[in-house]
Design an enzyme around this catalytic site. Structure first.
Site, PDB file in Angstrom:
ATOM      1  N   HIS A  96      17.592  16.610  96.509  1.00 23.07           N
ATOM      2  CA  HIS A  96      16.588  16.327  97.556  1.00 23.07           C
ATOM      3  C   HIS A  96      17.214  15.809  98.854  1.00 23.07           C
ATOM      4  CE1 HIS A  96      13.249  17.142  94.964  1.00 23.07           C
ATOM      5  NE2 HIS A  96      13.480  16.120  94.150  1.00 23.07           N
TER       6      HIS A  96
ATOM      7  N   ASP B 229      15.798  22.370  88.330  1.00 22.19           N
ATOM      8  CA  ASP B 229      15.044  21.123  88.290  1.00 22.19           C
ATOM      9  C   ASP B 229      13.567  21.452  88.556  1.00 22.19           C
ATOM     10  OD1 ASP B 229      15.711  17.890  88.749  1.00 22.19           O
ATOM     11  OD2 ASP B 229      13.865  18.565  89.741  1.00 22.19           O
TER      12      ASP B 229
ATOM     13  N   HIS C 199      11.541  20.020  90.393  1.00 18.34           N
ATOM     14  CA  HIS C 199      11.176  19.800  91.795  1.00 18.34           C
ATOM     15  C   HIS C 199      11.973  20.737  92.697  1.00 18.34           C
ATOM     16  CE1 HIS C 199      10.431  15.913  89.712  1.00 18.34           C
ATOM     17  NE2 HIS C 199       9.343  15.905  90.454  1.00 18.34           N
TER      18      HIS C 199
ATOM     19  N   ASP D 235      13.938  17.953  84.031  1.00 21.13           N
ATOM     20  CA  ASP D 235      12.572  17.424  84.105  1.00 21.13           C
ATOM     21  C   ASP D 235      11.509  18.511  84.034  1.00 21.13           C
ATOM     22  OD1 ASP D 235      13.328  18.362  86.583  1.00 21.13           O
ATOM     23  OD2 ASP D 235      12.850  16.513  87.677  1.00 21.13           O
TER      24      ASP D 235
HETATM   25 ZN   LIG Z   1      13.263  16.764  89.551  1.00 20.98          ZN
END
Ligand SMILES: [Zn+2]
Length: 349
Positions: A135, A170, A172, A257
């Site tokens: 991120h 991931d 996200h 995740d």
């Molecule tokens: Zn994540």
């Protein structure tokens, strides 16, 4: 492109870890916590790799290596905060005094893995780093991430003329990695992620800019997407794109995740799915040219199972089997993959 050759000899997995990764502490109750590494280590034990596991201790990245992704005074602001004992950068992202050494090691781990793979140390590498990185944008730490570890390694490889593919599994969106290479045709970036979900980026039609047009691919998936969706997307989208890009290095943002038990997300992968996904991805480039980076994964037993299953599968020891549901071709999540494929102009299979 030269394909990976599999012989009867043991597949060797390069494993980068360091106890100092646990010194990064984002505060009480934070899901991105040092105990995650204990779970990861249990997963390594679960895989039972023996001599197939080639351990190494990462070296810290230089400031210049990090500045290739995060220029200007980016690092200075983080260093000042850690030197003051730590504190919050935003609502989700914080540092402690120990974060400074940890983040330099996390940023250097992938570089060290590449050096060792270049020297023939192993067939595939995994760096179990904290803090995570995907991120972190070129200008902003965010989402538990301080330095974009995978981007630092991708930038280093691209600078020496390599063709690089980064695949982010991931749950996200890997917004920081996308931002780092959005206009850069040397690095193909593919992100699978739940949609909608934090950080809110990664739309289907975010496909790069300028010279980088077409080298960013987003596969937004609705909650509930399972392993068959990923396998379809890898077969129909990622494989052809990695081949078309001529990638000779693959970097994987390995966030766990998307596991069905993860408390932060709604995707529905199993540990066996992760093992199969990683094995498929590794097969897209020659042996000794893949580095996986730990990103998210917040359910500790799931993290242990995912790491264990993935390492065991990569070492071709055994596969952990779990039941999973299968989606038919008319299911919305399969349709989402088909829409991505159409949007990219790839013929429908
Ligand atoms: Zn994540």
């Amino acid at each position: 492109m030269r394909r990976s050759t599999r012989s009867l000899r043991q597949v060797r997995i390069l494993w980068g870890s360091d106890p100092r990764f646990a010194d990064h502490d984002a505060g009480p109750g934070h899901p991105e916590r040092p105990a995650r590494l204990v779970a990861v280590d249990k997963g390594v034990e679960l895989a039972g790799l023996g001599d197939a596991l080639v351990r190494f201790t990462p070296e810290p990245a230089t400031r210049d290596a990090i500045a290739a992704v995060h220029p200007g005074d980016y690092l200075q602001r983080i260093e000042d905060l850690t030197a003051a004992g730590g504190g919050h950068i935003d609502a989700d992202t914080a540092v402690s005094a120990g974060s400074w050494d940890a983040l330099l090691l996390a940023a250097g781990a992938g570089l060290g893995a590449v050096d060792r793979l270049d020297a023939g140390a192993a067939d595939v590498a995994f760096v179990a780093v904290r803090p995570p990185g995907h991120h972190a944008t070129p200008t902003r730490p965010m989402g538990f991430c301080l330095v974009n570890n995978v981007a630092v390694t991708a930038a280093s490889l691209a600078a020496r003329g390599a063709r690089v593919a980064v695949v982010d599994v991931d749950a996200h969106h890997g917004n920081g990695t996308q931002d780092a290479f959005y206009a850069d045709p040397r690095v193909l970036f593919v992100s699978f992620h739940e949609w909608p979900l934090y950080p809110g980026t990664g739309a289907l039609d975010d496909v790069g800019r300028g010279d980088g047009l077409g080298t960013t691919i987003n596969v937004p998936l609705p909650a509930g997407a399972t392993g068959d969706v990923y396998r379809t997307a890898i077969d129909e989208i990622v494989g052809p794109l990695v081949a078309a890009h001529g990638a000779d290095w693959l970097l994987v943002s390995a966030g766990f995740d998307a596991h069905v038990r993860d408390p932060l997300t709604g995707l529905a992968l199993t540990s066996a799915d992760y093992a199969a996904i990683m094995a498929s991805l590794v097969s897209l480039v020659p042996a000794g040219r893949t580095v996986a980076f730990l990103e998210g994964g917040y359910d500790l037993p799931a993290l242990e199972a995912c790491v264990g299953a993935t390492l065991a599968r990569l070492a071709e020891r055994r596969v952990v089997l779990e039941d999973e549901s299968a989606h038919g071709p008319g299911h919305p999540v399969i349709q989402a993959v088909r829409r991505t494929r159409e949007a990219l102009g790839l013929p429908l299979g």
